[in-house]
Design a protein around this motif. Sequence first.
Motif, PDB file in Angstrom:
ATOM      1  N   GLU A  70       0.817  -1.211   0.000  1.00 35.76           N
ATOM      2  CA  GLU A  70       0.000   0.000   0.000  1.00 35.76           C
ATOM      3  C   GLU A  70       0.849   1.260   0.000  1.00 35.76           C
ATOM      4  OE1 GLU A  70      -2.836  -0.157   3.156  1.00 35.76           O
ATOM      5  OE2 GLU A  70      -3.799  -1.975   2.408  1.00 35.76           O
ATOM      6  N   THR A  71       2.152   1.096   0.070  1.00 31.24           N
ATOM      7  CA  THR A  71       3.066   2.229   0.078  1.00 31.24           C
ATOM      8  C   THR A  71       4.395   1.819  -0.547  1.00 31.24           C
ATOM      9  OG1 THR A  71       4.316   3.745   1.514  1.00 31.24           O
ATOM     10  CG2 THR A  71       3.762   1.604   2.424  1.00 31.24           C
ATOM     11  N   LEU A  72       5.124   2.805  -1.076  1.00 27.77           N
ATOM     12  CA  LEU A  72       6.449   2.554  -1.635  1.00 27.77           C
ATOM     13  C   LEU A  72       7.551   2.959  -0.657  1.00 27.77           C
ATOM     14  CD1 LEU A  72       5.839   3.555  -5.341  1.00 27.77           C
ATOM     15  CD2 LEU A  72       6.434   1.291  -4.461  1.00 27.77           C
ATOM     16  N   GLU A  73       7.196   3.113   0.616  1.00 30.06           N
ATOM     17  CA  GLU A  73       8.222   3.330   1.631  1.00 30.06           C
ATOM     18  C   GLU A  73       9.192   2.144   1.615  1.00 30.06           C
ATOM     19  OE1 GLU A  73       8.590   4.324   6.418  1.00 30.06           O
ATOM     20  OE2 GLU A  73       6.750   3.426   5.620  1.00 30.06           O
ATOM     21  N   TRP A  74      10.468   2.415   1.767  1.00 30.48           N
ATOM     22  CA  TRP A  74      11.555   1.436   1.736  1.00 30.48           C
ATOM     23  C   TRP A  74      11.902   0.974   0.320  1.00 30.48           C
ATOM     24  CZ3 TRP A  74      13.653   1.336   6.427  1.00 30.48           C
ATOM     25  CH2 TRP A  74      12.839   1.481   7.552  1.00 30.48           C
ATOM     26  N   ALA A  75      11.292   1.563  -0.705  1.00 27.64           N
ATOM     27  CA  ALA A  75      11.648   1.186  -2.074  1.00 27.64           C
ATOM     28  C   ALA A  75      13.085   1.609  -2.374  1.00 27.64           C
ATOM     29  CB  ALA A  75      10.692   1.850  -3.067  1.00 27.64           C
ATOM     30  N   CYS A 125       1.306   3.705 -16.844  1.00 36.29           N
ATOM     31  CA  CYS A 125       0.506   3.895 -15.628  1.00 36.29           C
ATOM     32  C   CYS A 125      -0.975   3.657 -15.911  1.00 36.29           C
ATOM     33  CB  CYS A 125       0.740   5.297 -15.054  1.00 36.29           C
ATOM     34  SG  CYS A 125       0.505   6.639 -16.237  1.00 36.29           S
ATOM     35  N   ARG A 126      -1.255   2.763 -16.835  1.00 35.31           N
ATOM     36  CA  ARG A 126      -2.639   2.439 -17.173  1.00 35.31           C
ATOM     37  C   ARG A 126      -3.310   1.671 -16.028  1.00 35.31           C
ATOM     38  NH1 ARG A 126      -1.349  -0.408 -22.841  1.00 35.31           N
ATOM     39  NH2 ARG A 126       0.311  -1.208 -21.489  1.00 35.31           N
ATOM     40  N   GLY A 127      -4.644   1.797 -15.968  1.00 36.48           N
ATOM     41  CA  GLY A 127      -5.395   1.043 -14.977  1.00 36.48           C
ATOM     42  C   GLY A 127      -5.381   1.657 -13.593  1.00 36.48           C
ATOM     43  N   ASN A 128      -5.232   2.992 -13.510  1.00 28.40           N
ATOM     44  CA  ASN A 128      -5.293   3.698 -12.234  1.00 28.40           C
ATOM     45  C   ASN A 128      -6.426   4.728 -12.279  1.00 28.40           C
ATOM     46  OD1 ASN A 128      -2.947   2.684 -10.480  1.00 28.40           O
ATOM     47  ND2 ASN A 128      -1.944   3.008 -12.457  1.00 28.40           N
ATOM     48  N   CYS A 131      -2.723  -0.401 -10.208  1.00 32.40           N
ATOM     49  CA  CYS A 131      -2.638  -0.160  -8.767  1.00 32.40           C
ATOM     50  C   CYS A 131      -3.830   0.724  -8.380  1.00 32.40           C
ATOM     51  CB  CYS A 131      -1.304   0.499  -8.420  1.00 32.40           C
ATOM     52  SG  CYS A 131       0.129  -0.592  -8.703  1.00 32.40           S
ATOM     53  N   ARG A 132      -3.659   1.610  -7.413  1.00 29.60           N
ATOM     54  CA  ARG A 132      -4.752   2.495  -7.000  1.00 29.60           C
ATOM     55  C   ARG A 132      -4.308   3.962  -6.989  1.00 29.60           C
ATOM     56  NH1 ARG A 132      -7.262  -1.203  -2.022  1.00 29.60           N
ATOM     57  NH2 ARG A 132      -7.654  -3.043  -3.312  1.00 29.60           N
ATOM     58  N   PHE A 133      -3.325   4.285  -7.806  1.00 29.35           N
ATOM     59  CA  PHE A 133      -2.829   5.653  -7.855  1.00 29.35           C
ATOM     60  C   PHE A 133      -3.928   6.598  -8.344  1.00 29.35           C
ATOM     61  CE2 PHE A 133       1.079   3.107  -8.678  1.00 29.35           C
ATOM     62  CZ  PHE A 133       1.805   3.500  -7.559  1.00 29.35           C
ATOM     63  N   LYS A 148       3.574  -3.010 -10.579  1.00 26.31           N
ATOM     64  CA  LYS A 148       2.197  -3.223 -11.041  1.00 26.31           C
ATOM     65  C   LYS A 148       1.449  -4.232 -10.160  1.00 26.31           C
ATOM     66  CE  LYS A 148       3.614  -6.650 -14.499  1.00 26.31           C
ATOM     67  NZ  LYS A 148       3.790  -6.912 -15.942  1.00 26.31           N
ATOM     68  N   GLY A 149       0.115  -4.029 -10.115  1.00 29.13           N
ATOM     69  CA  GLY A 149      -0.741  -4.976  -9.422  1.00 29.13           C
ATOM     70  C   GLY A 149      -0.691  -4.900  -7.915  1.00 29.13           C
ATOM     71  N   ASN A 150      -0.320  -3.741  -7.355  1.00 28.68           N
ATOM     72  CA  ASN A 150      -0.334  -3.543  -5.895  1.00 28.68           C
ATOM     73  C   ASN A 150      -1.471  -2.606  -5.494  1.00 28.68           C
ATOM     74  OD1 ASN A 150       2.009  -4.935  -4.364  1.00 28.68           O
ATOM     75  ND2 ASN A 150       2.985  -4.205  -6.251  1.00 28.68           N
ATOM     76  N   LYS A 151      -1.413  -2.083  -4.281  1.00 25.98           N
ATOM     77  CA  LYS A 151      -2.523  -1.280  -3.752  1.00 25.98           C
ATOM     78  C   LYS A 151      -2.112   0.152  -3.420  1.00 25.98           C
ATOM     79  CE  LYS A 151      -4.658  -5.381  -1.672  1.00 25.98           C
ATOM     80  NZ  LYS A 151      -5.156  -6.004  -0.412  1.00 25.98           N
ATOM     81  N   MET A 152      -0.970   0.597  -3.974  1.00 22.47           N
ATOM     82  CA  MET A 152      -0.501   1.943  -3.658  1.00 22.47           C
ATOM     83  C   MET A 152      -1.426   3.005  -4.226  1.00 22.47           C
ATOM     84  SD  MET A 152       2.244  -0.242  -4.083  1.00 22.47           S
ATOM     85  CE  MET A 152       2.951   0.041  -5.681  1.00 22.47           C
TER      86      MET A 152
END
Length: 220
Positions: free
Chosen positions: A108-113, A165-168, A147-149, A124-128
């Motif tokens: 749900e977050t890209l913290e620590w990326a 960034c398709r599908g947001n 994702c959910r951007f 792709k395919g996450n909940k961020m």
Amino acid sequence: MKSGDQRLLEEAYIKICEDISGPLYFGREDLKSMWFSWLAHKKHEVCADGSVIIHDNVSLAERWMDVLPFNFKAVYGFFDCSKNKLTSLKGAPEFIAGTFACDYNELETLEWAPSRVKGSFSVKGNKMRSFEGCPDIIEGHFNSMNCRFNSFKGCPDIIKGDFDCRGNYFTSLDGVPEFVGGEFMCYEFSDEEYRVFVRKRKYIEGKLDKDLDVDLGDFS
């Protein structure tokens, strides 16, 4: 002859030293021996803080992990932790010499990326919902499909390959990268609309750069 207390103190000291010099382990206790065996077969270094540097590709896809097993400091190859149950990227490498992929997890977050990736970057395919935590520069392609951007704020400044960034759920181009070297792919906005928007924004801000803007189009 050493007393029992002295021997216990020495043994405790040795154990502490061994613990410090060994890799920091985050995984399940019942899988610890398996992961240490995996690490032993990789060319690696253990840093003083327990993080590890891997001089090889790291493929951790489809292992049903909910945490990364080690604190990876750097990987001189690709790093793939896709199709697991990760809810956090804690332990992900700071630097990757190849491609980074964490597709189809529960993030749900890209913290620590990773902060530096020399190849492509795929989430792709996450909940961020936010791009906060992305590297400033992506040397290859950036895939953030499905994702959910809902905003581009926090995006990398420069993407040298395609940006998919398709599908947001975008409603505005505010926050898009300053430069996309490949194709900008988005259901809500076309590649041409992106390039016109960026050129206008740079014109208003007085930041036009002929080296980066050669293909941004004419907005007159």
